[in-house]
Design an enzyme around this catalytic site. Structure first.
Site, PDB file in Angstrom:
ATOM      1  N   TRP A 364       1.325  -1.378   0.264  1.00 37.88           N
ATOM      2  CA  TRP A 364      -0.166  -0.039   0.245  1.00 37.88           C
ATOM      3  C   TRP A 364       1.062   1.396   0.284  1.00 37.88           C
ATOM      4  O   TRP A 364       0.564   2.878   0.527  1.00 37.88           O
ATOM      5  CB  TRP A 364      -0.946  -0.001   1.103  1.00 37.88           C
ATOM      6  CG  TRP A 364      -0.744   0.037   2.478  1.00 37.88           C
ATOM      7  CD1 TRP A 364       0.384  -1.197   2.960  1.00 37.88           C
ATOM      8  CD2 TRP A 364       0.331   1.477   3.198  1.00 37.88           C
ATOM      9  NE1 TRP A 364       1.024  -0.145   4.439  1.00 37.88           N
ATOM     10  CE2 TRP A 364       0.510   1.464   4.246  1.00 37.88           C
ATOM     11  CE3 TRP A 364      -1.117   2.395   3.252  1.00 37.88           C
ATOM     12  CZ2 TRP A 364       0.738   1.510   5.310  1.00 37.88           C
ATOM     13  CZ3 TRP A 364      -0.617   3.805   4.189  1.00 37.88           C
ATOM     14  CH2 TRP A 364      -0.446   3.039   5.408  1.00 37.88           C
ATOM     15  N   GLU A 491       1.334  -1.871  12.653  1.00 35.31           N
ATOM     16  CA  GLU A 491       0.795  -3.700  12.278  1.00 35.31           C
ATOM     17  C   GLU A 491       1.475  -3.516  14.383  1.00 35.31           C
ATOM     18  O   GLU A 491       1.458  -5.274  14.431  1.00 35.31           O
ATOM     19  CB  GLU A 491       2.124  -3.825  11.635  1.00 35.31           C
ATOM     20  CG  GLU A 491       1.271  -3.788   9.961  1.00 35.31           C
ATOM     21  CD  GLU A 491       2.682  -4.051   9.058  1.00 35.31           C
ATOM     22  OE1 GLU A 491       3.763  -4.306   9.492  1.00 35.31           O
ATOM     23  OE2 GLU A 491       2.540  -3.096   7.802  1.00 35.31           O
ATOM     24  N   LYS A 595       3.871   1.065  16.503  1.00 32.59           N
ATOM     25  CA  LYS A 595       4.639   0.625  15.248  1.00 32.59           C
ATOM     26  C   LYS A 595       5.129   1.635  14.224  1.00 32.59           C
ATOM     27  O   LYS A 595       6.258   2.316  14.131  1.00 32.59           O
ATOM     28  CB  LYS A 595       4.670  -0.622  14.720  1.00 32.59           C
ATOM     29  CG  LYS A 595       5.577  -0.325  13.503  1.00 32.59           C
ATOM     30  CD  LYS A 595       5.251  -1.647  12.620  1.00 32.59           C
ATOM     31  CE  LYS A 595       6.986  -2.549  11.910  1.00 32.59           C
ATOM     32  NZ  LYS A 595       6.408  -3.592  10.977  1.00 32.59           N
ATOM     33  N   GLN A 596       3.961   2.492  13.467  1.00 28.43           N
ATOM     34  CA  GLN A 596       4.345   3.461  12.252  1.00 28.43           C
ATOM     35  C   GLN A 596       3.063   4.361  13.454  1.00 28.43           C
ATOM     36  O   GLN A 596       1.599   4.561  12.975  1.00 28.43           O
ATOM     37  CB  GLN A 596       4.016   3.244  11.424  1.00 28.43           C
ATOM     38  CG  GLN A 596       2.845   2.173  10.789  1.00 28.43           C
ATOM     39  CD  GLN A 596       2.994   1.600   9.764  1.00 28.43           C
ATOM     40  OE1 GLN A 596       3.946   0.385   9.110  1.00 28.43           O
ATOM     41  NE2 GLN A 596       2.351   1.648   8.512  1.00 28.43           N
TER      42      GLN A 596
END
Length: 785
Positions: A364, A491, A595-596
């Site tokens: 993505w 994630e 995580k992000q």
């Protein structure tokens, strides 16, 4: 602290002034050349030493098994891995019988220059053999942006102080020996010798050439590679041309005196197909080589320069006050252009064609990070990438059917359209990729008004992705439309209910599909869209559930997220990042640790869905729990930090994103450059400090600069226009370089931009105290504050 760049800070060139063997693999990625069809890592001309040999053709892959400890229904059986195809870069040199190898003899100087305006990699070597024979070598390498199948090398050798016997060996090499590819012996066997010879030939005609044809062992793709030469030097030369199943070689020998040169121009042609016959593919490569000879070396250089001049005219970004960022953003734009310029209905992988990281898969990242840059700088490349998504729509439909869903479920990671993720919580469950593709379609249509693309590609992509959301979600007893059991961009929070990023992006997907179906009734009817179906999409979009924590006054990343215990950052050693390499997912999934950027990315992608106060509160809440274990995070945090007024922090995050590869921030640039992070540097400058947002035929800007930058200038393409925006501390100037007048918005006020530039004052920044990051995860500081 991240290490210094080894490539200087020149604004238009990357200059490596000395060869560091410890950085060889990294520099091979940095100096990779590509056109989206062919990719050549920046290996040394003579082949040795190397970090990772790499010659790639977009979408050429091998199939490998995906083993499971416990398989499940719907799990993919096979993976796809990019392979190293026939290497045409190699030109070996023998100096009085001793091979040029920079590890032996005396290396007096070694310089490599990547020129971002010329599109070339130049190498200059001054070397003495162990026996004291001294030579100078100049090579210039290019992958043509105008002749899709062609790469070329100009290679010149000259003795320094005495007559020498020089032998050049120009080669095509298949099935090169590669470094060990992980612990799985089956994977190693596949990648070490993926090509089976079908044909080889050589000729000493005019021009002399060699040709190799191979087929991949399992995926069954046919690959042809050819080379031809222009040779000049002393009157007396000996030439020999030969071929073997995995080797084509042209050998040129001459006695060369000081002041004389031995020079070759090598043209390399590639072609591949899963369907075309061997003779057809051979003819294609021979024809491409003939066209390159007709153009000639100087002609190829001129075409390359002209192509890049036109690109930079509508894409350049100028940064005053930070020389590293200036170089880095142009470096990023150059690699993004290389990745997509001639991809032509093929994907743009997470590493482009610069290395084998992520197995060469596309994710993505392409639609959400890379395509926005291309949409506003080189829109035809964005269209091609989306046409590829459309070309694999049948695979996505089948994947949805396998999952008992309607519409199309695009794969989380793939090369040819089939799902290749063996870990479903972070793969299959990350359905947001459907909305990311839809968003890229919506953005492209808004920026280009491309009616043919809308009818041929855009409508069907929006329809099939909307059908997926309508079958995946459901209305609850309160009438809210819920999407449960999915994974958002973060994630570390997998298989959750009502991830806000997913819900907001699906909302836009559903509403846009309904709107376009109404505007295109005949085309929609051919796709089986009924009035009732379009109305159901609109109802789902209107009723989309967006959780909000009233107690904290912030949006939870997903339903219930703010009720989790926070990760114990205080007792997490700094060398335990990335966390996924040191802690089980079970622990990560049930804690507040990010995580992000996920909710923060939603605030950028769906900015209109949040108030200014919500953005500020959300950003302050998520900063202390976001660890940036992904290269996609820093650029997103930079954009939103700028929007909420944390300008110096935004500058720090910009640096982390922009220098991801030039400073090898994550210590894995050797696998290939990080395309999304390189795109993120543009995002941080243009969407962050420039405050650019686009939609419904309108461009708006809310610019502010951090203290470390004195001026920012960038160029854009939008609806057939070329624009230039100049931002200083107090004012912004807008110029129409080409095209008809256009309505713009500056800090909420609309104005008409015509032939005369328009200048507007920039209001002062309103911001709260700077937020803190998790211990040890503060971004690299650009300024003191």
């Amino acid at each position: 602290m991240i290490k210094q760049s080894a490539y200087g800070t020149e604004p238009w060139r990357l200059v490596e002034q000395r060869l560091d063997l410890g950085l060889l693999a990294q520099s091979e990625s940095i100096f990779a050349l590509s056109n989206g069809h062919i990719g050549l890592r920046g290996n040394l001309d003579e082949g040795d030493p190397h970090g990772l040999p790499g010659s790639y053709l977009n979408s050429v892959y091998e199939v490998r098994p995906l083993p499971y400890a416990e398989a499940g229904y719907g799990f993919p059986d096979d993976g796809q891995t990019v392979i190293n195809v026939t290497n045409g870069k190699i030109i070996r040199l023998l100096v009085d019988d001793e091979p040029l190898d920079i590890r032996y003899g005396t290396l007096h100087s070694h310089e490599r220059i990547m020129d971002l305006r010329a599109g070339t990699l130049t190498r200059q070597v001054d070397w003495s053999s162990p026996a004291g024979a001294r030579i100078k070598v100049t090579s210039v390498r290019m992958v043509s942006l105008t002749q899709r199948a062609i790469a070329a090398i100009s290679y010149t050798v000259e003795p320094v102080d005495k007559t020498l016997r020089l032998v050049l060996q120009s080669e095509l090499v298949a099935n090169e020996e590669l470094p060990q590819a992980g612990k799985d012996p089956r994977l190693s066997a596949i990648l070490q010798s993926p090509l089976v010879s079908e044909q080889h030939e050589s000729s000493d005609g005019n021009p002399p050439r060699a040709l190799l044809v191979h087929r991949t062992r399992v995926s069954g793709l046919r690959i042809a590679a050819g080379m031809s030469h222009e040779i000049s030097g002393p009157a007396k030369m000996a030439n020999r041309f030969e071929s073997y199943p995995d080797l084509g070689r042209a050998t040129v020998a001459a006695q060369v005196a000081p002041g004389e040169q031995l020079h070759i121009v090598k043209y390399i042609g590639y072609g591949w197909s899963s369907e075309r016959s061997r003779p057809a593919l051979v003819d294609q490569v021979v024809g491409a080589l003939a066209a390159a000879h007709l153009t000639g070396w100087d002609g190829l250089l001129a075409e390359q320069q002209q192509y890049l001049d036109e690109f930079w005219e509508g894409a350049d970004v100028e940064v005053d006050g930070d020389a590293e960022i200036q170089q880095a953003v142009r470096f990023g734009l150059f690699h993004i252009l290389q990745a997509g310029a001639r991809a032509e209905f093929r994907p743009i992988a997470a590493k482009g064609l610069t290395g084998t990281g992520y197995d060469g898969h596309t994710f993505w990242d392409t639609e959400s990070f890379v395509l926005p840059v291309l949409t506003y700088t080189h829109p035809s490349a964005a269209a091609d990438a989306l046409r590829w998504r459309h070309s694999v729509l049948d695979d996505a439909r089948q994947h949805a059917t396998d999952l008992n869903l309607s519409g199309a479920a695009f794969p989380w990671r793939t090369i040819r359209g089939q799902e290749c993720s063996g870990y479903w919580p972070a793969g299959t469950a990350a359905f947001h990729i459907n909305a990311d593709i839809a968003d890229a379609v919506i953005r492209y249509l808004d920026a280009t008004e491309d009616a043919a693309f809308q009818a041929e590609v855009g409508l069907e992509l929006l329809v099939e992705t909307a059908r997926l959301w309508r079958s995946l979600g459901q209305h609850d007893a309160m009438g809210r439309f819920r999407i449960e059991g999915v994974t958002g961009p973060d994630e570390y929070s997998a298989v959750k209910d009502n991830n806000i990023y997913t819900n907001l992006m699906a909302q836009r997907n559903l509403a846009s599909a309904a709107d376009l179906a109404v505007r295109m009734p005949d085309e929609s009817d051919k796709l089986g869209v009924t009035t009732e179906e379009a109305a159901a999409w609109r109802d789902a979009a209107t009723a989309m559930y967006i959780p909000f924590d009233e107690r904290l006054g912030v949006h939870p990343q997903h339903e219930g997220f703010t009720d989790y215990a926070r990760w114990d950052f205080k007792h997490t050693p700094e060398d335990h990042y990335p966390l996924l390499l040191h802690y089980p997912y079970f622990q990560l999934y049930r804690k507040q640790v990010v995580k992000q950027a996920d909710l923060v990315l939603a605030m950028y992608m769906r900015s209109e869905a949040f108030t200014d106060e919500q953005k500020a509160r959300n950003f302050a809440y998520y900063e202390p729990i976001t660890v940036r274990d992904s290269s996609l995070s820093a650029c997103t945090q930079s954009v939103v930090a700028a929007e909420v007024g944390q300008l110096d922090l935004a500058h720090d995050y910009l640096a982390e994103a922009a220098l991801m590869d030039l400073r090898d921030v994550e210590h894995n640039t050797s696998d290939g450059v990080h395309m999304a992070s390189l795109a993120g540097a543009w995002m941080a400058l243009v969407a962050g400090f420039g405050g650019m947002r686009a939609g419904s035929g309108t461009l708006s800007f809310n610019p502010h600069l951090p203290s470390g930058l004195s001026e920012l200038r960038f160029r854009l393409r939008y609806r057939g226009r070329k624009l230039k925006v100049t931002i200083s501390a107090e004012r912004a100037k807008y110029e129409l370089i080409d095209g008809e007048p256009l309505a713009l918005i500056h800090h909420g006020k609309e104005f008409k931009l015509g032939k005369r530039p328009a200048s507007h004052d920039i209001p002062p920044v309103k911001a709260g105290p700077p937020p803190e990051q998790p211990p040890g995860r503060t971004p690299y500081g650009r300024v003191s504050y």
